[in-house]
Write an enzyme that holds these catalytic residues in place. Structure first.
Site, mmCIF file in Angstrom:
data_model
loop_
_atom_site.group_PDB
_atom_site.id
_atom_site.type_symbol
_atom_site.label_atom_id
_atom_site.label_comp_id
_atom_site.label_asym_id
_atom_site.label_seq_id
_atom_site.Cartn_x
_atom_site.Cartn_y
_atom_site.Cartn_z
ATOM 1 N N LYS A 189 0.815 -1.120 -0.015
ATOM 2 C CA LYS A 189 -0.052 -0.109 -0.012
ATOM 3 C C LYS A 189 0.876 1.081 0.002
ATOM 4 O O LYS A 189 0.872 2.069 -0.838
ATOM 5 C CB LYS A 189 -0.979 -0.083 1.250
ATOM 6 C CG LYS A 189 -1.565 1.279 1.477
ATOM 7 C CD LYS A 189 -2.062 1.473 2.957
ATOM 8 C CE LYS A 189 -2.653 2.757 3.199
ATOM 9 N NZ LYS A 189 -4.031 2.833 2.422
ATOM 10 N N HIS B 233 -31.112 6.122 5.249
ATOM 11 C CA HIS B 233 -30.271 6.330 4.349
ATOM 12 C C HIS B 233 -29.514 5.152 3.632
ATOM 13 O O HIS B 233 -29.077 4.366 4.326
ATOM 14 C CB HIS B 233 -29.103 7.414 4.578
ATOM 15 C CG HIS B 233 -27.970 7.637 3.627
ATOM 16 N ND1 HIS B 233 -28.462 8.310 2.371
ATOM 17 C CD2 HIS B 233 -26.997 7.219 3.390
ATOM 18 C CE1 HIS B 233 -27.518 8.310 1.569
ATOM 19 N NE2 HIS B 233 -26.484 7.716 2.135
ATOM 20 N N HIS C 106 -19.805 12.122 -5.210
ATOM 21 C CA HIS C 106 -18.561 11.577 -5.760
ATOM 22 C C HIS C 106 -17.618 12.530 -6.488
ATOM 23 O O HIS C 106 -16.379 12.248 -6.680
ATOM 24 C CB HIS C 106 -18.853 10.285 -6.538
ATOM 25 C CG HIS C 106 -19.819 9.342 -5.514
ATOM 26 N ND1 HIS C 106 -21.277 9.554 -5.738
ATOM 27 C CD2 HIS C 106 -19.288 8.221 -4.646
ATOM 28 C CE1 HIS C 106 -21.661 8.603 -4.958
ATOM 29 N NE2 HIS C 106 -20.585 8.057 -4.394
#
Ligand code: GLN
Ligand code: ZN
Length: 757
Positions: free
Chosen positions: A18, A643, A696
């Site tokens: 990572k 939601h 987004h």
């Protein structure tokens, strides 16, 4: 008796991959540096597994980003927009596909979606109707050479062609992707021929075998694998199914003309007997008896007895022992956990430990002396079963005492809506989903407090300041129903887990979610309960700052369940009910303290759906019940919101309605309100806030455009039941994006309100 694994975690003990990936993307690390890290990790991981007693090692499970993207690149399946036709993709091309590219000549990333019912996300291959395939990437061959030079017994692994095609999508117009099989197979064959000179086994992953398949799809397996088997010559071919039982696909796979079949006996234990009866001539069976999906020690006696049965039926030399699926889905090494409670830790096994369990099972069946290990396993499982850490009689008592009315609001929605009018919201009320931008200051203050670097008083002062700022800004923007902004939460599940009993946290239990992103799911080890109020003080502080309503913000029981490592000693539904009770306590306390609107987020409700249709109804039933259990203790006047941020509602509309939330906010802007079709068809009875603002994207949506979306929504939902909100929380955005976007949203609502009146 031989052992193998289907795959191993990729990131390294310290998430080296990572870190190196991210510094490569930033431009700090070079290409050679990155590939050296990758090579080192592969070598370490093979060595690791070998030491733990794994005989045949997977090669090809490593990936810089995702194994499905690797396969797409391997076979030249590269969407046209990347402009790479006619040549092989470079590593940077590969990352452009995975992550997109910003800027003027920018290009969108490929789509990403959940890998079956895990929390891993794969890149969805895009096929076009005239797709050409060619062997465009030989890194699998290179990795096989690499492993060979380290003297390992090698099994190359890659996605099988049916899983590859079925899990992809059509680039432009729809067509049957299986039509592409004919063109794809020769290229697979070319690769198989090259591999066959180099390795002992090739494993084709076909996890679609755990799904409901049509007969015409099932029929394709035998000819495909006959071809592969021929191409492989003396190299042996294994087909791997996992993530569930074989169901209707059992006969098909039992008759495949391959050398071995891997099955998931953790989830598909019922398959063993019929498989033993039906398995073809001399096919070997790899038994996935150690759970590759959770962090608990296996019940070795149980595993040994299953393997024994198979060994008696087929002969020891036809049996392999393995984890149920790739170990990609569990953390790397339990030994790295130094902070965990010693007793709880003794109940766990991560990837490394699971390899050792696999070895013990194989040794036990083949008559080696592993009695000591088996005895210890029995002792530990027994201690877990009776531990007061696991069992909380109070929780059991409360669950047993639940009455049918505990699962329902006092009155039906129509009456509640009438009463809730006194909340005084305007037509088309505006609100947000909960979180506001999490600046680096917010994050560092939170982590500073957690690690003891920051005093409680300073932490609280900072958080109050943030909340105050959020409230002021929302008032200025002119929103109708406010939120406190969720600055105290690192993660919507972790936060509640930290405040519940029955939960613990690892310090290094990372699992890859996608690309370089890893998550550290909280662990439910015992009966869950809530020792005291969690959010009440924050919400009431926010309420004290404004005349307007501020929503209480909670995460729902199903989402908390889905995003945790859960117990394997009781049904998921039982664990979920316990969480529901804990959430219910918080709901009750919020209401008691005067909160009038409470939102309970359930973004994971849909992803918890079992893979097989036949199991979905049962899941939905208890999921609905748990949501209602958590939310229905309130008075009619208290408004419950929920939601969900996805937009495929069709098959679960009944369940969405059965939650009986007064208001649901959903993601809708990217599909331009298309999903409301399902709400209309179903006559969804309660209030809906279809998102009008795509959070987004950093783009600031125009008021006109959002007004247009609202008018579209009004064709389906009457104005009295329509809310105005973004698609999801705003924590990943910046303030200077959020403020103008929300101002535009409020303006859009005003414009549309005027038109209605
Ligand atoms: N209330 C959460 C937020 O606003 C909801 C997040 C989610 O739906 N994933 O961040
Ligand atoms: Zn959301």
């Amino acid at each position: 008796m031989l052992t193998h694994t289907l795959g191993y975690p990729r990131m390294g003990s310290n998430r080296e991959l990572k870190k190196k990936l991210e510094s490569y993307w930033k431009g700090d690390a070079g290409r050679d540096d990155l590939s050296l890290t990758a090579k080192k990790l592969r070598a370490l991981h093979w060595e690791d597994q070998k030491k733990a007693g794994v005989d045949i090692l997977p090669v090809g499970d490593f990936s810089y980003y995702d194994h499905m993207l690797d396969n797409a690149v391997r076979f030249g399946v590269i969407p046209k927009r990347y402009n790479i036709s006619g040549r092989n993709a470079s590593l940077d091309d590969y990352f452009r596909m995975a992550r997109g590219e910003a800027g003027e000549n920018g290009v969108a990333a490929m789509e990403m979606t959940k890998w079956f019912d895990t929390n891993y996300h794969y890149i969805v291959p895009e096929f076009c109707r005239d797709q050409k395939f060619f062997l465009a990437d030989e890194s699998l061959l290179q990795q096989v050479d690499e492993a060979a030079s380290q003297d390992h017994r090698i099994k190359a692994v890659l996605p099988g062609p049916l899983t590859f095609l079925l899990l992809g999508k059509c680039a432009d117009q729809e067509f049957d992707r299986l039509d592409l099989l004919e063109g794809l197979l020769p290229v697979y064959v070319e690769l198989i021929e090259k591999l066959s000179a180099k390795c002992e086994w090739i494993q084709f992953d076909e996890p679609v075998l755990a799904l409901d398949l049509d007969e015409n799809v099932r029929r394709l397996f035998a000819p495909v694998y006959r071809t592969f088997k021929e191409a492989a010559a003396s190299t042996k071919v294994m087909v791997a199914s996992y993530f569930g039982g074989l169901g209707e696909n059992l006969e098909t796979v039992a008759a495949l003309p391959v050398d071995a079949l891997h099955v998931d006996l953790v989830r598909g234990g019922q398959d063993l007997e019929p498989l033993l009866a039906k398995i073809a001539g001399n096919m070997s069976l790899s038994l996935g008896v150690v759970d590759g999906r959770n962090i608990w020690r296996a019940d070795l006696d149980k595993a040994v007895s299953a393997v024994n049965k198979a060994a008696i039926a087929l002969g020891e030399d036809r049996i392999f022992v393995a984890p149920s699926c790739s170990l990609l889905h569990v953390p790397f090494d339990l030994d790295l956990e130094t902070e965990l409670d010693a007793e709880i830790k003794s109940w766990m096994a991560f990837a490394r430990q699971k390899c050792a369990e696999v070895r013990t099972v194989a040794d036990a069946v083949s008559g080696q002396d592993v009695e000591e290990a088996l005895m210890e396993n029995r002792r530990i499982l027994e201690s877990r079963k009776v531990s007061p850490k696991v069992n909380n009689p109070e929780v059991a008592k409360r669950l047993a005492a639940l009455k049918p009315e505990d699962y329902h609001r006092k009155s039906a929605y129509e009456q509640r809506a009438e009463i809730q009018r006194s909340l005084g919201f305007p037509l088309l009320p505006t609100t947000t989903i909960g979180s506001f931008p999490q600046t680096s200051e917010v994050r560092s203050t939170r982590s500073g407090f957690k690690s003891g670097r920051i005093e409680r008083a300073d932490y609280e002062k900072f958080m109050r300041g943030y909340i105050e700022d959020c409230i002021r800004r929302q008032e200025e923007i002119g929103l109708d129903v406010l939120v406190h902004g969720e600055p105290e939460r690192n993660d919507m599940v972790e936060y509640f887990g930290e405040n519940f009993d029955g939960y613990c946290f690892t310090s290094n239990g990372w699992v890859q979610s996608y690309g370089s992103r890893c998550v550290k799911p909280p662990v439910i080890f015992g009966d869950v309960s809530r020792p005291g109020p969690i959010t009440v003080e924050w919400i009431n502080y926010a309420r004290s700052l404004s005349e307007r309503e501020v929503k209480g913000m909670l995460t729902g029981p199903v989402t908390i369940l889905c995003w945790s490592f859960v117990r394997d000693d009781q049904p998921r539904s039982e664990t979920c009910r316990q969480i529901a009770l804990a959430v219910r306590d918080e709901v009750a306390d919020l209401e008691k303290s005067g909160v009038k609107v409470i939102q309970i987020d359930e973004p994971a409700l849909r992803e918890g759906l079992p893979l097989r249709k036949s199991e979905q109804a049962e899941y939905l039933e208890w999921a609905e019940e748990c949501f209602r259990l958590s939310s229905s203790c309130v008075e009619d006047a208290t408004q419950i919101h929920t939601h969900m941020c996805y937009c495929e509602f069709d098959e679960i509309m009944g369940s969405i309605a059965a939650l009986d939330a007064d208001v649901i906010s959903i993601e809708a802007s990217r599909s331009r309100m298309e999903l409301l079709g399902s709400f209309k068809q179903f006559h969804y009875p309660n209030e809906v806030g279809p998102g009008v603002y795509d959070i987004h994207s950093p783009a600031i949506p125009a008021a006109d455009d959002m007004a247009l979306l609202l008018e579209k929504a009004l064709e389906v939902i009457p104005a009295e039941r329509l809310w105005v909100n973004p698609d999801c929380g705003l924590k990943t955005r910046k303030w200077d994006e959020v403020i103008p976007a929300l101002k535009n949203m409020v303006q859009a609502a005003e414009t549309v309100r005027l038109k209605i009146k």
